[in-house]
Motif scaffolding. Sequence first.
Motif, PDB file in Angstrom:
ATOM      1  N   HIS A  68     -23.008  -1.870  -8.669  1.00 30.58           N
ATOM      2  CA  HIS A  68     -23.532  -1.950  -7.300  1.00 30.58           C
ATOM      3  C   HIS A  68     -23.376  -0.616  -6.577  1.00 30.58           C
ATOM      4  O   HIS A  68     -24.290  -0.147  -5.905  1.00 30.58           O
ATOM      5  CB  HIS A  68     -22.784  -3.022  -6.510  1.00 30.58           C
TER       6      HIS A  68
ATOM      7  N   ASP B 190     -18.893  -7.148  -2.122  1.00 32.40           N
ATOM      8  CA  ASP B 190     -17.840  -7.600  -3.038  1.00 32.40           C
ATOM      9  C   ASP B 190     -16.478  -7.116  -2.573  1.00 32.40           C
ATOM     10  O   ASP B 190     -15.481  -7.813  -2.713  1.00 32.40           O
ATOM     11  CB  ASP B 190     -18.095  -7.078  -4.454  1.00 32.40           C
TER      12      ASP B 190
ATOM     13  N   TYR C 197     -17.266 -14.305   0.618  1.00 33.55           N
ATOM     14  CA  TYR C 197     -18.362 -14.059  -0.326  1.00 33.55           C
ATOM     15  C   TYR C 197     -19.669 -14.656   0.199  1.00 33.55           C
ATOM     16  O   TYR C 197     -20.725 -14.028   0.146  1.00 33.55           O
ATOM     17  CB  TYR C 197     -18.003 -14.668  -1.686  1.00 33.55           C
TER      18      TYR C 197
ATOM     19  N   HIS D 234     -22.828 -12.217   1.127  1.00 37.44           N
ATOM     20  CA  HIS D 234     -23.937 -12.285   0.176  1.00 37.44           C
ATOM     21  C   HIS D 234     -25.128 -13.052   0.732  1.00 37.44           C
ATOM     22  O   HIS D 234     -25.913 -13.630  -0.018  1.00 37.44           O
ATOM     23  CB  HIS D 234     -23.458 -12.878  -1.152  1.00 37.44           C
TER      24      HIS D 234
ATOM     25  N   HIS E 278     -27.777  -4.892  -3.116  1.00 40.12           N
ATOM     26  CA  HIS E 278     -26.665  -5.602  -3.761  1.00 40.12           C
ATOM     27  C   HIS E 278     -26.983  -7.105  -3.841  1.00 40.12           C
ATOM     28  O   HIS E 278     -26.872  -7.715  -4.905  1.00 40.12           O
ATOM     29  CB  HIS E 278     -25.390  -5.357  -2.941  1.00 40.12           C
TER      30      HIS E 278
ATOM     31  N   ASP F 170     -27.743  -9.372  -7.132  1.00 41.06           N
ATOM     32  CA  ASP F 170     -26.837 -10.478  -7.460  1.00 41.06           C
ATOM     33  C   ASP F 170     -27.573 -11.803  -7.679  1.00 41.06           C
ATOM     34  O   ASP F 170     -27.116 -12.640  -8.453  1.00 41.06           O
ATOM     35  CB  ASP F 170     -25.798 -10.675  -6.335  1.00 41.06           C
TER      36      ASP F 170
HETATM   37 ZN    ZN Z   1     -21.819  -9.227  -5.124  1.00 39.31          ZN
END
Ligand code: ZN
Length: 167
Positions: free
Chosen positions: A6, A33, A71, A75, A104, A108
């Motif tokens: 990333h 992350d 997270y 995300h 990113h 993902d």
């Molecule tokens: Zn990630």
Amino acid sequence: MDIISHGLYGWVVFGNKNKKQFRLSAAFGVLPDFLAFGFPFAVGIIAMLSWDGNMFSGWYHTQPNYIHYIYNVTHSLITWAVVFGALRLIYKKPVKASFAWLLHILIDIPTHSLAFFATPFLRPISNYRFNGIAWSNRVIFIPNLIVLAILYSIYFYKKYRKNYIHN
Ligand SMILES: [Zn+2]
């Protein structure tokens, strides 16, 4: 995808102007992350040092549920859009490096399966997660290394041309 890739993607795709852009893009690339795992990791290390004799008991006791919570927040495309909008207001122009964060999330989505941190990219509107192929699977991992090698070859080739041929 793994956190190192990333950072490398953010760096090579959005940070090709100067050193500051480079660092900022890599930072935005790893941020989703890093926020989720960095703090628990640090807490785990401290706990490991200060716990009883068993090195790993401290680590296990401090693996908190909030990893998933952070997270989910980092995300989500919606979180990114809000941060992007806020940065735009503050700096009065789009912050290019913040696109590394968007990249990113987009990387993902197909590179996580439902078994391991599938990407909650529509949170909090929807809990839908795409069941991709884990980045640790060689059908993702090896092509990923090849793509990175190609991107960095192009990057260094362009830099070389600029510095030595067009001067
Ligand atoms: Zn990630």
